[in-house]
Design an enzyme around this catalytic site. Structure first.
Site, short mmCIF file in Angstrom:
data_model
loop_
_atom_site.label_atom_id
_atom_site.label_comp_id
_atom_site.label_asym_id
_atom_site.label_seq_id
_atom_site.Cartn_x
_atom_site.Cartn_y
_atom_site.Cartn_z
N ARG A 55 -8.92 5.19 -14.24
CA ARG A 55 -8.28 5.81 -14.18
C ARG A 55 -7.96 5.65 -16.07
O ARG A 55 -8.80 4.56 -16.97
CB ARG A 55 -6.76 5.04 -14.25
CG ARG A 55 -6.65 4.81 -12.62
CD ARG A 55 -4.95 4.40 -12.44
NE ARG A 55 -5.00 3.30 -13.43
CZ ARG A 55 -3.78 3.32 -14.40
NH1 ARG A 55 -3.45 4.50 -14.50
NH2 ARG A 55 -4.17 2.43 -14.67
N LYS A 209 -2.98 6.84 -7.57
CA LYS A 209 -2.21 6.15 -7.92
C LYS A 209 -1.11 7.24 -8.75
O LYS A 209 0.10 6.27 -8.64
CB LYS A 209 -3.06 5.38 -9.33
CG LYS A 209 -3.65 4.70 -8.70
CD LYS A 209 -3.44 3.43 -7.66
CE LYS A 209 -3.81 1.70 -7.73
NZ LYS A 209 -3.06 1.21 -6.32
N HIS A 228 3.19 -3.33 -3.77
CA HIS A 228 2.06 -3.23 -4.41
C HIS A 228 1.73 -4.09 -3.71
O HIS A 228 1.02 -5.64 -4.14
CB HIS A 228 1.55 -3.07 -6.15
CG HIS A 228 -0.21 -3.20 -5.86
ND1 HIS A 228 -0.24 -3.88 -6.82
CD2 HIS A 228 -1.46 -2.44 -4.73
CE1 HIS A 228 -2.59 -3.35 -6.40
NE2 HIS A 228 -1.99 -3.00 -5.97
N SER A 246 -5.64 -7.54 -8.88
CA SER A 246 -7.63 -7.92 -8.38
C SER A 246 -8.04 -9.44 -9.13
O SER A 246 -7.89 -9.79 -10.19
CB SER A 246 -7.96 -6.83 -9.31
OG SER A 246 -9.24 -6.67 -8.97
N LYS A 250 -6.23 -10.75 -2.61
CA LYS A 250 -5.21 -10.32 -1.65
C LYS A 250 -6.41 -9.46 0.22
O LYS A 250 -6.41 -9.51 0.56
CB LYS A 250 -4.82 -9.14 -2.46
CG LYS A 250 -3.63 -8.43 -1.14
CD LYS A 250 -3.06 -7.71 -2.55
CE LYS A 250 -3.74 -6.49 -3.30
NZ LYS A 250 -3.98 -4.95 -2.80
N THR A 251 -7.26 -8.81 -0.49
CA THR A 251 -8.34 -7.67 0.27
C THR A 251 -8.85 -8.42 1.55
O THR A 251 -8.56 -8.68 2.72
CB THR A 251 -9.02 -6.83 0.10
OG1 THR A 251 -8.37 -6.09 -0.93
CG2 THR A 251 -9.46 -6.28 1.13
N ASP A 265 -2.98 -2.29 0.29
CA ASP A 265 -2.60 -2.05 -0.84
C ASP A 265 -1.52 -1.40 -2.00
O ASP A 265 -0.25 -1.97 -2.29
CB ASP A 265 -3.34 -0.27 -1.87
CG ASP A 265 -3.36 -0.66 -2.84
OD1 ASP A 265 -3.47 -1.36 -3.40
OD2 ASP A 265 -3.38 0.52 -3.29
N ARG A 336 -16.34 2.37 -5.82
CA ARG A 336 -14.75 2.34 -5.05
C ARG A 336 -16.23 3.06 -3.60
O ARG A 336 -16.74 3.70 -3.18
CB ARG A 336 -13.66 3.58 -6.08
CG ARG A 336 -13.62 2.65 -6.37
CD ARG A 336 -12.62 1.86 -5.95
NE ARG A 336 -11.91 0.72 -7.08
CZ ARG A 336 -10.50 0.30 -6.90
NH1 ARG A 336 -9.66 -0.16 -5.37
NH2 ARG A 336 -10.09 -0.59 -7.48
#
Length: 547
Positions: A55, A209, A228, A246, A250-251, A265, A336
């Site tokens: 981004r 996003k 989030h 990050s 979490k994932t 997400d 990604r």
């Protein structure tokens, strides 16, 4: 003529607009147009220009209008205002680009699994691959969309990833570059006119996003708290949320064979419970290995005819034989993969669940002073939600040689545009109304800071997560820590008791004290800087440790 009418007229006058193409046709079109290449296993591979490997936060702007300007926290470094006159120029450029393109692609999807507040979203773009991305990431229009609070306010998103603005035209209006020139890229959101424009940013995550930022602005006025987070549910319908930045796990921790995944997400917490925003996942692929992340690996790497595959691999090295190398980060470490949720094996298809029984805040504390698990009362939960604390460690950022404390409000600061008290108070109110328990899970270091101690064993972390989600920590004894007043359990199934008290894992008690006091100062200084002039309730302010 309003904006919607202008866009409609441009589409009507265009010679070739492909509306809501099927997935296979978009895949084939992206390949035929050279926007992506077919890998050995059938996934699509694409590479973006160097300025679009992530981004561009400095070029991501919010139109500042009278209707909404008091609702947005303009003190946040991520909320950069754009005057309406400049946005009008940008829109005119986007409409001219629409007219100039030989082909346009239009998809009509929604953001949000709950029809009560799903946001109809029309994406118009010159790229087949961008259009395919919206099919992966945005949801199909559900039955009952006419009952959505946004049914009469569809959002229009115009995306021209490989075109550039005329920098001379925007001198003095948009970001000045280090060389004295003006940026030729913009990612603009007009919350009041339900319109977004992307010109010059080819990073696919920009599209995702932008729309989630829009939802994070719109939903609080509908009494829906945007989060989030990842979300999952056990076989009895008990849902849990995992929030974390990050590197906190979490994932990994939300992928549980005993719990169905809603999404990994973004979710909304409304009157009817939890609902995922999206239709897919946009996973980090750097250093991806099959044995460590089998679900993500299989979603990307399963073999299928490319017309039926449609997973998109962005910026990963691919050898001439079509094989990926996820360990090569020379272009960018931000590799990604985009794929639909149903490429995973254990999901809840509706992506909707009842109100969460348990909420987990994840932090990877490189100081080694935060307990591996603590139970938070509502005021503590609102504080840690405001702080969004974790640590960056050497190797994750160029030039970083020592661990660095990171604070990202609501575990997603760049995408939460409203004033901070709105989100924190909504969390506290919903916790109390629905009786959700909140735990802080430290997935970071124990026995000393990064470089001296060791990372908390993933097996122990999973045991603590399971205990919290399964309500195994109710009715046991807790003790309060000295520096952050965190209440930690004295025992937890599957975890050594001595691990639960971080002070006891250090060999040097004075060193522990010094490190803890350092983190207290960082907390206090950041809180004062970010929230000292904000309307934060006193009972939350009192929970912040004092330097």
């Amino acid at each position: 003529m309003n904006l919607q009418e202008k866009i409609d007229r441009s589409l009507k006058n265009h010679s070739k607009v492909t509306r809501n193409p099927c997935r296979g046709d978009l895949v084939e079109e992206a390949v035929n147009r050279g926007e992506a290449f077919v890998s050995k296993n059938g996934a699509l591979a694409t590479w973006t220009p160097s300025e679009s490997t992530g981004r561009s936060p400095k070029d991501t702007l919010i139109v500042q209008r009278e209707e909404s300007q008091e609702k947005i926290d303009w003190d946040s470094p991520n909320n950069i205002p754009l005057d309406p006159e400049t946005f009008q120029l940008v829109l005119e450029d986007a409409l001219n680009l629409m007219s100039d393109k030989s082909n346009l692609f239009q998809t009509n999807r929604v953001i949000g699994a709950d029809p009560a507040y799903a946001l109809p979203t029309r994406t118009i773009t010159s790229r087949a691959l961008t259009s395919l991305f919206t099919l992966n990431m945005f949801r199909p229009i559900p039955d009952g969309i006419e009952r959505s609070t946004f049914a009469s306010s569809p959002f229009n998103l115009l995306v021209f990833p490989y075109d550039k603005l005329n920098s001379d035209k925007y001198e003095g209006r948009l970001r000045q570059l280090e060389d004295g020139g003006t940026t030729d890229m913009i990612v603009a959101m007009d919350f009041d006119r339900f319109l977004g424009v992307v010109i010059g940013s080819a990073y696919l995550g920009t599209v995702k996003k932008l729309m989630f930022t829009v939802m994070n602005y719109l939903l609080p006025e509908e009494d829906v708290l945007p989060l989030h987070c990842s979300a999952n549910e056990d076989e009895n319908g008990n849902s849990g949320l995992l929030l974390g930045l990050s590197g906190t796990g979490k994932t990994t921790l939300s992928a549980d064979p005993d719990r169905a995944l809603l999404g990994d997400d973004e979710h909304g917490w409304g009157d009817r419970g939890i609902a995922n925003f999206e239709n897919g996942c946009y996973a980090k692929l750097i250093d991806l290995q099959k044995d460590e992340e089998p679900e993500i690996w299989n979603a990307i790497m399963h073999k299928e005819d490319y017309r039926n595959h449609g997973a998109i691999v962005e910026n990963a090295l691919m050898y001439p034989n079509g094989e990926f190398d996820f360990f090569d980060s020379r272009l960018t470490p931000n590799l990604r993969g985009s794929y639909p949720l149903d490429y995973l094996t254990n999901i809840k298809e509706s992506s909707i669940a009842d109100h969460p029984e348990t909420i987990l805040f994840l932090t990877a504390d490189a100081n080694g002073v935060i307990p591996p698990i603590s139970k938070l009362d509502p005021n503590q939960a609102m504080l840690w939600f405001l702080m969004g604390y974790t640590s960056k460690i050497p190797g994750t950022e160029t030039g970083l040689t020592q661990p660095k404390s990171v604070f990202s409000r609501f575990f997603g600061q760049p995408f939460m545009p409203r004033n901070p008290d709105v989100y924190s108070e909504m969390l506290g109110e919903k916790m109390k109304r629905h009786g959700a328990d909140v735990y802080l899970i430290n997935t970071g270091w124990t026995g000393g800071p990064y470089g001296e101690g060791e990372r908390i064993d993933l097996g122990y972390t999973r045991a603590m997560v399971d205990a919290a989600l399964n309500d195994d920590l109710t009715g046991i004894d807790y003790e309060e820590g000295e520096y952050f007043q965190l209440c930690r359990p004295v025992s937890c199934p599957g975890v050594p008791n001595e691990l639960l008290n971080p002070r006891k894992t250090w060999g040097d008690e004075e060193a522990f004290k010094t490190r803890a006091e350092k983190l207290v100062r960082e907390f206090s200084e950041y809180f004062e800087e970010a929230y000292g002039e904000k309307d934060i309730k006193e009972e939350i302010v009192e929970e912040c440790p004092v330097k």
